[in-house]
Design a protein around this motif. Structure first.
Motif, PDB file in Angstrom:
ATOM      1  N   GLU A  31      35.465  37.008  29.097  1.00 52.38           N
ATOM      2  CA  GLU A  31      36.509  36.808  28.242  1.00 52.38           C
ATOM      3  C   GLU A  31      37.669  38.131  28.328  1.00 52.38           C
ATOM      4  N   LEU A  32      36.911  39.266  28.330  1.00 53.54           N
ATOM      5  CA  LEU A  32      37.662  40.384  28.563  1.00 53.54           C
ATOM      6  C   LEU A  32      38.183  40.665  29.890  1.00 53.54           C
ATOM      7  N   PHE A  33      37.793  40.037  31.010  1.00 54.05           N
ATOM      8  CA  PHE A  33      38.201  39.921  32.285  1.00 54.05           C
ATOM      9  C   PHE A  33      39.270  39.177  32.444  1.00 54.05           C
ATOM     10  N   PHE A  34      39.153  38.059  31.942  1.00 56.60           N
ATOM     11  CA  PHE A  34      40.172  36.742  32.182  1.00 56.60           C
ATOM     12  C   PHE A  34      41.005  36.779  31.160  1.00 56.60           C
ATOM     13  N   GLY A  35      40.697  37.184  30.175  1.00 56.55           N
ATOM     14  CA  GLY A  35      41.399  36.659  28.739  1.00 56.55           C
ATOM     15  C   GLY A  35      40.782  35.353  28.225  1.00 56.55           C
ATOM     16  N   PRO A  36      40.432  35.492  26.948  1.00 60.52           N
ATOM     17  CA  PRO A  36      39.747  34.416  26.141  1.00 60.52           C
ATOM     18  C   PRO A  36      40.607  33.213  26.049  1.00 60.52           C
ATOM     19  N   LEU A  37      41.681  33.325  25.729  1.00 62.82           N
ATOM     20  CA  LEU A  37      42.555  31.921  25.587  1.00 62.82           C
ATOM     21  C   LEU A  37      42.839  31.340  27.205  1.00 62.82           C
ATOM     22  N   GLN A  38      43.100  32.497  28.076  1.00 66.51           N
ATOM     23  CA  GLN A  38      43.258  31.963  29.540  1.00 66.51           C
ATOM     24  C   GLN A  38      42.134  31.200  29.981  1.00 66.51           C
ATOM     25  N   LEU A  39      41.094  31.920  29.733  1.00 63.64           N
ATOM     26  CA  LEU A  39      39.673  31.072  30.389  1.00 63.64           C
ATOM     27  C   LEU A  39      39.524  29.732  29.841  1.00 63.64           C
ATOM     28  N   ARG A  40      40.062  29.734  28.393  1.00 65.11           N
ATOM     29  CA  ARG A  40      40.010  28.188  27.717  1.00 65.11           C
ATOM     30  C   ARG A  40      40.765  27.317  28.117  1.00 65.11           C
ATOM     31  N   HIS A  41      42.193  27.782  28.588  1.00 64.81           N
ATOM     32  CA  HIS A  41      43.094  26.684  28.864  1.00 64.81           C
ATOM     33  C   HIS A  41      43.132  26.633  30.549  1.00 64.81           C
ATOM     34  N   ARG A  42      43.039  27.740  30.962  1.00 67.48           N
ATOM     35  CA  ARG A  42      43.281  27.668  32.683  1.00 67.48           C
ATOM     36  C   ARG A  42      44.142  26.888  33.029  1.00 67.48           C
ATOM     37  N   THR A  43      45.543  27.477  32.617  1.00 70.42           N
ATOM     38  CA  THR A  43      46.496  26.796  33.292  1.00 70.42           C
ATOM     39  C   THR A  43      46.817  26.885  34.734  1.00 70.42           C
ATOM     40  N   PRO A  44      47.933  26.224  35.341  1.00 68.91           N
ATOM     41  CA  PRO A  44      48.128  26.369  36.941  1.00 68.91           C
ATOM     42  C   PRO A  44      48.466  27.845  37.106  1.00 68.91           C
ATOM     43  N   ALA A  45      49.204  28.293  36.424  1.00 68.80           N
ATOM     44  CA  ALA A  45      49.958  29.853  36.602  1.00 68.80           C
ATOM     45  C   ALA A  45      48.662  30.824  36.702  1.00 68.80           C
ATOM     46  N   PHE A  46      47.660  30.596  35.640  1.00 68.84           N
ATOM     47  CA  PHE A  46      46.352  31.501  35.592  1.00 68.84           C
ATOM     48  C   PHE A  46      45.589  31.393  36.906  1.00 68.84           C
ATOM     49  N   LEU A  47      45.350  29.903  37.230  1.00 68.74           N
ATOM     50  CA  LEU A  47      44.518  29.521  38.333  1.00 68.74           C
ATOM     51  C   LEU A  47      44.830  30.105  39.639  1.00 68.74           C
ATOM     52  N   ALA A  48      46.377  30.066  39.937  1.00 65.90           N
ATOM     53  CA  ALA A  48      46.743  30.380  40.936  1.00 65.90           C
ATOM     54  C   ALA A  48      47.079  32.031  41.200  1.00 65.90           C
ATOM     55  N   LYS A  49      47.125  32.628  39.998  1.00 69.34           N
ATOM     56  CA  LYS A  49      47.080  34.080  39.970  1.00 69.34           C
ATOM     57  C   LYS A  49      45.409  34.418  40.699  1.00 69.34           C
ATOM     58  N   TRP A  50      44.477  34.025  39.945  1.00 70.60           N
ATOM     59  CA  TRP A  50      43.266  34.338  40.237  1.00 70.60           C
ATOM     60  C   TRP A  50      42.849  33.955  41.904  1.00 70.60           C
ATOM     61  N   GLN A  51      43.408  32.886  42.366  1.00 73.09           N
ATOM     62  CA  GLN A  51      43.074  32.675  43.660  1.00 73.09           C
ATOM     63  C   GLN A  51      43.670  33.722  44.676  1.00 73.09           C
ATOM     64  N   ARG A  52      44.846  34.164  44.373  1.00 73.87           N
ATOM     65  CA  ARG A  52      45.569  35.182  45.074  1.00 73.87           C
ATOM     66  C   ARG A  52      44.828  36.326  45.191  1.00 73.87           C
ATOM     67  N   LEU A  53      44.379  36.835  43.821  1.00 74.91           N
ATOM     68  CA  LEU A  53      43.482  37.932  43.587  1.00 74.91           C
ATOM     69  C   LEU A  53      42.108  37.962  44.338  1.00 74.91           C
ATOM     70  N   LEU A  54      41.421  36.731  44.348  1.00 80.12           N
ATOM     71  CA  LEU A  54      40.302  36.418  45.083  1.00 80.12           C
ATOM     72  C   LEU A  54      40.318  36.876  46.614  1.00 80.12           C
ATOM     73  N   HIS A  55      41.183  36.611  47.269  1.00 77.12           N
ATOM     74  CA  HIS A  55      41.505  37.135  48.593  1.00 77.12           C
ATOM     75  C   HIS A  55      41.417  38.590  48.797  1.00 77.12           C
TER      76      HIS A  55
END
Length: 232
Positions: free
Chosen positions: A171-195
């Motif tokens: 939750e500290l890493f992703f954000g507690p509410l981000q992790l709960r809701h997982r919006t498309p913008a949130f998922l897209a950001k982390w897919q970019r960072l994954l690479h």
């Protein structure tokens, strides 16, 4: 610039400022945020704080050009030192700085906070240490969002004081509410960072320094967390 218009990023920040708030915008630059909010009738007064001379003068000019000297005080001060008791501040915004810098400003200016203010924060990276400070100081995160502007991902974190909170490492890493809701913008950001994180781990895998072992383990853990993200 039209004083009533804001960038997409600042519009999203503005949306989190409560109606009728007394706002302290720290690191205000041209004071675009408080000027727009006062002109729109969202807030009655504000403080625009800047530590550097050039942006301080730019903020003062914006306020003067819009005839708002009576309700926006522009002060050259370091961080929250721009806030005075008589301001009766109910919301504090800090935007466009690294999360560690925002954390340090909040910590250094803790005495200027009454504990009743809403914190509206827009860090450019470094969100995890900022969330750690919020948790350690009993600020609960009430709103989070990810937005993309000019090919950059930004996060907005809104926090209020209340009951003590305890966030997990994820939750500290992703954000507690981000992790709960997982919006498309949130998922897209982390897919970019994954690479990027995978490439960094590959480079570190070829390094022999034993002091990098902890960094490799941390990166591997983060990659595992990101890979496990799925839309809800």
């Amino acid at each position: 610039m039209n004083p009533l218009s804001l960038s997409h990023r600042l519009e999203r920040v503005a949306a989190q400022v409560p109606v009728g708030a007394h706002l302290a915008d720290i690191g205000s630059d041209h004071a675009y945020l408080p000027v727009a909010l006062v002109l729109r009738g969202v807030i009655p007064q504000a403080v625009a704080g800047e530590v550097a001379r050039t942006p301080f003068l730019a903020a003062r000019r914006s306020v003067h050009d819009n005839g708002l000297e009576h309700c926006i005080s522009v002060r050259q001060a370091d961080g929250l030192a721009a806030i005075e008791v008589g301001d009766r501040i109910t919301a504090v915004s800090l935007c466009g700085m690294g999360g560690e810098t925002i954390r340090d400003i909040l910590q250094a200016g803790r005495a200027q906070l009454s504990g009743c203010e809403r914190l509206i924060l827009q860090p450019n990276g470094g969100e995890r240490p900022l969330r750690q400070w919020l948790m350690d100081n009993s600020y609960g995160i009430r709103h989070e969002e990810v937005l993309r502007e000019n090919r950059f991902d930004y996060e907005i974190i809104v926090a209020d004081t209340g009951e003590p909170v305890a966030y997990s490492p994820q939750e500290l890493f992703f954000g507690p509410l981000q992790l709960r809701h997982r919006t498309p913008a949130f998922l897209a950001k982390w897919q970019r960072l994954l690479h990027l994180k995978r490439r960094t781990l590959e480079r570190l895998a070829h390094a022999r320094q034993s002091e990098l072992d902890a960094k490799r383990l941390e990166l591997a853990q983060h990659i595992q967390w990101i890979e496990s993200l799925n839309p809800l």
